[in-house]
Design a protein around this motif. Structure first.
Motif, PDB file in Angstrom:
ATOM      1  N   LEU A  80     -42.240 -64.748  39.137  1.00 28.93           N
ATOM      2  CA  LEU A  80     -43.077 -65.872  39.579  1.00 28.93           C
ATOM      3  C   LEU A  80     -44.213 -66.084  38.589  1.00 28.93           C
ATOM      4  N   ASP A  81     -44.331 -67.313  38.085  1.00 26.93           N
ATOM      5  CA  ASP A  81     -45.478 -67.647  37.245  1.00 26.93           C
ATOM      6  C   ASP A  81     -46.749 -67.602  38.101  1.00 26.93           C
ATOM      7  N   ILE A 144     -37.812 -56.269  31.658  1.00 26.03           N
ATOM      8  CA  ILE A 144     -36.810 -57.086  30.967  1.00 26.03           C
ATOM      9  C   ILE A 144     -36.623 -58.437  31.651  1.00 26.03           C
ATOM     10  N   SER A 145     -36.968 -58.529  32.930  1.00 24.84           N
ATOM     11  CA  SER A 145     -36.818 -59.805  33.639  1.00 24.84           C
ATOM     12  C   SER A 145     -37.944 -60.771  33.304  1.00 24.84           C
ATOM     13  N   ALA A 146     -39.159 -60.252  33.174  1.00 22.06           N
ATOM     14  CA  ALA A 146     -40.320 -61.117  32.962  1.00 22.06           C
ATOM     15  C   ALA A 146     -40.593 -61.404  31.494  1.00 22.06           C
ATOM     16  N   SER A 147     -39.856 -60.774  30.582  1.00 23.36           N
ATOM     17  CA  SER A 147     -40.138 -60.922  29.156  1.00 23.36           C
ATOM     18  C   SER A 147     -39.244 -61.965  28.500  1.00 23.36           C
ATOM     19  N   LEU A 148     -39.684 -62.433  27.329  1.00 26.03           N
ATOM     20  CA  LEU A 148     -38.871 -63.309  26.500  1.00 26.03           C
ATOM     21  C   LEU A 148     -37.826 -62.456  25.798  1.00 26.03           C
ATOM     22  N   HIS A 149     -36.552 -62.801  25.956  1.00 16.98           N
ATOM     23  CA  HIS A 149     -35.462 -62.005  25.380  1.00 16.98           C
ATOM     24  C   HIS A 149     -34.937 -62.682  24.119  1.00 16.98           C
ATOM     25  N   THR A 150     -34.859 -61.915  23.031  1.00 21.18           N
ATOM     26  CA  THR A 150     -34.334 -62.404  21.759  1.00 21.18           C
ATOM     27  C   THR A 150     -33.400 -61.343  21.183  1.00 21.18           C
ATOM     28  N   ASP A 197     -46.547 -53.690  25.324  1.00 21.23           N
ATOM     29  CA  ASP A 197     -45.481 -54.105  26.258  1.00 21.23           C
ATOM     30  C   ASP A 197     -44.212 -54.563  25.561  1.00 21.23           C
ATOM     31  N   VAL A 198     -44.083 -54.372  24.258  1.00 24.62           N
ATOM     32  CA  VAL A 198     -42.831 -54.719  23.576  1.00 24.62           C
ATOM     33  C   VAL A 198     -41.778 -53.662  23.898  1.00 24.62           C
ATOM     34  N   LEU A 199     -40.606 -54.119  24.267  1.00 31.08           N
ATOM     35  CA  LEU A 199     -39.489 -53.220  24.580  1.00 31.08           C
ATOM     36  C   LEU A 199     -38.278 -53.639  23.763  1.00 31.08           C
ATOM     37  N   LEU A 200     -37.576 -52.669  23.196  1.00 34.71           N
ATOM     38  CA  LEU A 200     -36.385 -52.922  22.385  1.00 34.71           C
ATOM     39  C   LEU A 200     -35.189 -52.168  22.961  1.00 34.71           C
ATOM     40  N   ARG A 201     -34.037 -52.802  22.896  1.00 43.03           N
ATOM     41  CA  ARG A 201     -32.773 -52.111  23.179  1.00 43.03           C
ATOM     42  C   ARG A 201     -31.942 -52.174  21.905  1.00 43.03           C
ATOM     43  N   ARG A 216     -43.727 -60.598  25.318  1.00 44.76           N
ATOM     44  CA  ARG A 216     -44.439 -61.429  26.301  1.00 44.76           C
ATOM     45  C   ARG A 216     -44.215 -62.911  26.034  1.00 44.76           C
ATOM     46  N   ASN A 217     -44.186 -63.311  24.759  1.00 48.01           N
ATOM     47  CA  ASN A 217     -44.055 -64.720  24.408  1.00 48.01           C
ATOM     48  C   ASN A 217     -43.610 -64.825  22.952  1.00 48.01           C
ATOM     49  N   GLY A 218     -43.504 -66.071  22.466  1.00 52.79           N
ATOM     50  CA  GLY A 218     -43.057 -66.292  21.100  1.00 52.79           C
ATOM     51  C   GLY A 218     -44.023 -65.766  20.056  1.00 52.79           C
ATOM     52  N   GLU A 219     -45.324 -65.845  20.343  1.00 60.25           N
ATOM     53  CA  GLU A 219     -46.300 -65.346  19.380  1.00 60.25           C
ATOM     54  C   GLU A 219     -46.166 -63.843  19.175  1.00 60.25           C
ATOM     55  N   GLN A 220     -45.958 -63.121  20.276  1.00 59.74           N
ATOM     56  CA  GLN A 220     -45.784 -61.671  20.133  1.00 59.74           C
ATOM     57  C   GLN A 220     -44.479 -61.343  19.415  1.00 59.74           C
TER      58      GLN A 220
END
Length: 337
Positions: A80-81, A144-150, A197-201, A216-220
């Motif tokens: 939820l935002d 992983i649900s609330a983060s931006l996934h790339t 808060d950066v997480l990598l798999r 968290r976002n594109g800037e991060q």
């Protein structure tokens, strides 16, 4: 196993606030269910699993994976935002879970939730890195649900004998989390607040590991690219279209957070470089075998060694030329910007 489909969550509130939220569903991967097979079939299934247990594309038993079906092993995550608390001090949420089972539409009322400014800013509700490192399911799935996934492909420099997982831990200040997964799950544990808060798999594919980045976002995300390029000289990061992701000179000077994706036809170049590396490894291995062979005549052995040395030198030169050409592409792309 009983399961439900077409899962949906509906949230309402008593303040007529427009809510923006997404619903994600996860379940634990099960390689097989023993009670579904008789002993003869189970033996065959076990053999198949043993053949695929090291396949980097197949989850391990008990790994959390996205799903579209709701079972007793599933977890629903609602992202939820945070609303703007302007004309009200608190927000009361009412929710309903909608699903389909046995061709019937069903619904379950969810417990009411009350949110206020203190709730959304309190540290006690923040996702703790220690919880993720220890493998707590709620913390990991929330992250992983609330983060931006790339998803990117990472090629480490030629001549580096450490794995990407090792480079990230030793040189880039990531720590491995105790998460049950086929991939290595790493959390940034350095001093930079920008990368908190950066997480990598990281996949276990040795040559071209795929890295799922959660930011968290594109800037991060852009700062993370800069961090990796800075800490692992010579590394190449490709997007899903095999285009090289380049950090612009502005970001390298820490003046702002802009970067550019260089859309160059690099896929064939990368594949050709890999082919040269493969042949070079073959030549070096055969050269080692020549030196160890005692029964072969000295003259013939020396001829083979000389030929393999020439072959290796030729491929080393071609590889150096290709890498120089790739560096030229990157420099031109940056200069054009």
């Amino acid at each position: 196993m009983l399961s439900a489909e077409n899962i949906n969550v509906v949230l309402n509130n008593d303040s007529d606030v427009n809510l923006t939220y997404t619903t994600k569903l996860y379940t634990k991967y099960k390689a097989n269910v023993d009670e579904m097979f008789d002993p003869a079939v189970q033996t065959f299934v076990d053999r198949i699993e043993n053949l695929t247990k090291n396949d980097p594309n197949i989850p391990v038993k008990g790994q959390w994976i996205p799903t579209q079906e709701l079972t007793v092993d599933s977890i629903i995550v609602i992202v939820l935002d945070i609303p703007q608390f302007i004309n009200f001090k608190s927000l009361n949420l009412q929710g309903m879970l909608l699903y389909e089972k046995d061709s019937k539409n069903c619904q379950i009322h969810l417990p009411d939730i009350s949110l206020n400014v203190e709730d959304v800013t309190s540290e006690k509700y923040a996702i703790q890195m220690t919880s993720i490192l220890s493998g707590t399911d709620d913390a990991y799935l929330s992250m992983i649900s609330a983060s931006l996934h790339t998803a990117v492909k990472v090629i480490i420099p030629t001549g580096t004998y450490r794995t990407l997982d090792g480079l990230l831990q030793i040189d880039c200040f990531f720590t491995r989390a105790e998460v049950n997964a086929r991939e290595f799950v790493l959390v940034y544990d350095g001093t930079s607040r920008c990368l908190k808060d950066v997480l990598l798999r990281v996949s276990r594919h040795e040559k071209e590991p795929i890295v799922d980045m959660y930011t968290r976002n594109g800037e991060q995300l852009q700062l993370l690219f800069h961090h990796l390029y800075n800490k692992i000289p010579g590394v190449v990061i490709l997007n899903k279209d095999c285009e090289i992701i380049v950090v612009g000179p502005e970001l390298r000077n820490n003046q702002n957070t802009s970067f550019v994706e260089v859309k160059k036809p690099t896929e064939s170049l990368v594949k050709f470089m890999d082919a040269i590396k493969t042949v070079l490894v073959f030549a070096e291995e055969n050269l080692k075998n020549c030196l160890e062979e005692k029964e072969e005549g000295e003259r013939q052995r020396m001829i083979r060694i000389l030929n393999l040395n020439k072959l290796g030198d030729g491929f080393r030169q071609q590889l150096a030329d290709l890498e120089k050409k790739a560096d030229g592409h990157l420099k031109n792309a940056i200069d054009e910007k």
